[in-house]
Scaffold this motif. Structure first.
Motif, short mmCIF file in Angstrom:
data_model
loop_
_atom_site.label_atom_id
_atom_site.label_comp_id
_atom_site.label_asym_id
_atom_site.label_seq_id
_atom_site.Cartn_x
_atom_site.Cartn_y
_atom_site.Cartn_z
N ARG A 35 38.73 28.13 39.22
CA ARG A 35 38.55 28.96 38.02
C ARG A 35 37.84 30.26 38.37
NH1 ARG A 35 35.75 25.45 33.59
NH2 ARG A 35 36.45 27.16 32.30
N LYS A 49 38.97 33.22 39.18
CA LYS A 49 39.51 34.41 38.50
C LYS A 49 38.98 34.50 37.07
CE LYS A 49 43.87 36.90 38.18
NZ LYS A 49 45.28 36.84 38.52
N GLU A 50 38.97 33.37 36.39
CA GLU A 50 38.46 33.30 35.02
C GLU A 50 36.98 33.72 34.96
OE1 GLU A 50 37.17 29.66 32.10
OE2 GLU A 50 38.96 29.38 33.34
N ARG A 65 35.36 35.50 37.22
CA ARG A 65 35.24 36.92 37.60
C ARG A 65 35.45 37.81 36.39
NH1 ARG A 65 38.38 39.82 39.98
NH2 ARG A 65 40.19 38.50 40.31
N ALA A 66 36.45 37.46 35.57
CA ALA A 66 36.74 38.24 34.37
C ALA A 66 35.55 38.21 33.40
CB ALA A 66 38.00 37.70 33.69
N LYS A 85 35.15 42.58 40.31
CA LYS A 85 36.38 42.71 41.09
C LYS A 85 36.31 41.72 42.25
CE LYS A 85 36.74 47.63 40.18
NZ LYS A 85 36.62 48.97 40.75
N GLN A 86 37.47 41.42 42.83
CA GLN A 86 37.50 40.54 44.00
C GLN A 86 36.58 41.07 45.09
OE1 GLN A 86 41.59 40.13 45.26
NE2 GLN A 86 41.93 38.37 43.93
N ARG A 126 37.56 40.54 50.88
CA ARG A 126 38.24 40.47 49.58
C ARG A 126 39.45 39.56 49.63
NH1 ARG A 126 42.62 41.53 47.63
NH2 ARG A 126 43.31 42.72 49.42
N GLY A 162 41.00 36.40 47.19
CA GLY A 162 42.38 36.34 46.71
C GLY A 162 43.06 35.04 47.12
N GLU A 181 41.70 32.20 44.99
CA GLU A 181 42.23 32.23 43.62
C GLU A 181 43.67 31.74 43.56
OE1 GLU A 181 39.46 35.82 41.83
OE2 GLU A 181 41.60 36.17 42.06
N ASN A 182 44.42 31.95 44.63
CA ASN A 182 45.83 31.54 44.66
C ASN A 182 46.04 30.16 45.27
OD1 ASN A 182 46.91 33.91 43.46
ND2 ASN A 182 46.50 34.99 45.36
#
Length: 65
Positions: free
Chosen positions: A5, A7-8, A10-11, A16-17, A28, A32, A35-36
């Motif tokens: 989670r 990415k969630e 981070r938002a 930012k990454q 960075r 990524g 997150e993937n």
């Protein structure tokens, strides 16, 4: 498969990454990949990321069959 989670979170925190990567001492691209679902973090990295977001490793990461 590892689900995350990041990415969630981070938002929520407006990061930012690259900013998250700087805070936990990785590139960075590593954020990524996390997150993937293409990278499994070390326990230390998982704990460092959880600390940035003031949450638990279990809240950020889970395994799914």
């Amino acid at each position: 498969m590892l689900k995350t989670r990041i990415k969630e979170y981070r938002a929520r925190y407006g990061l930012k990454q690259s900013e998250l990567a700087d805070r936990v001492g990785v590139r960075r691209e590593t954020i990524g990949f996390l997150e993937n679902g293409k990278y499994n973090p070390s326990l230390k990295l998982a704990m460092d990321i959880a600390k940035v977001f003031e949450t638990t490793v279990e809240e950020l990461f889970r395994f799914e069959e």
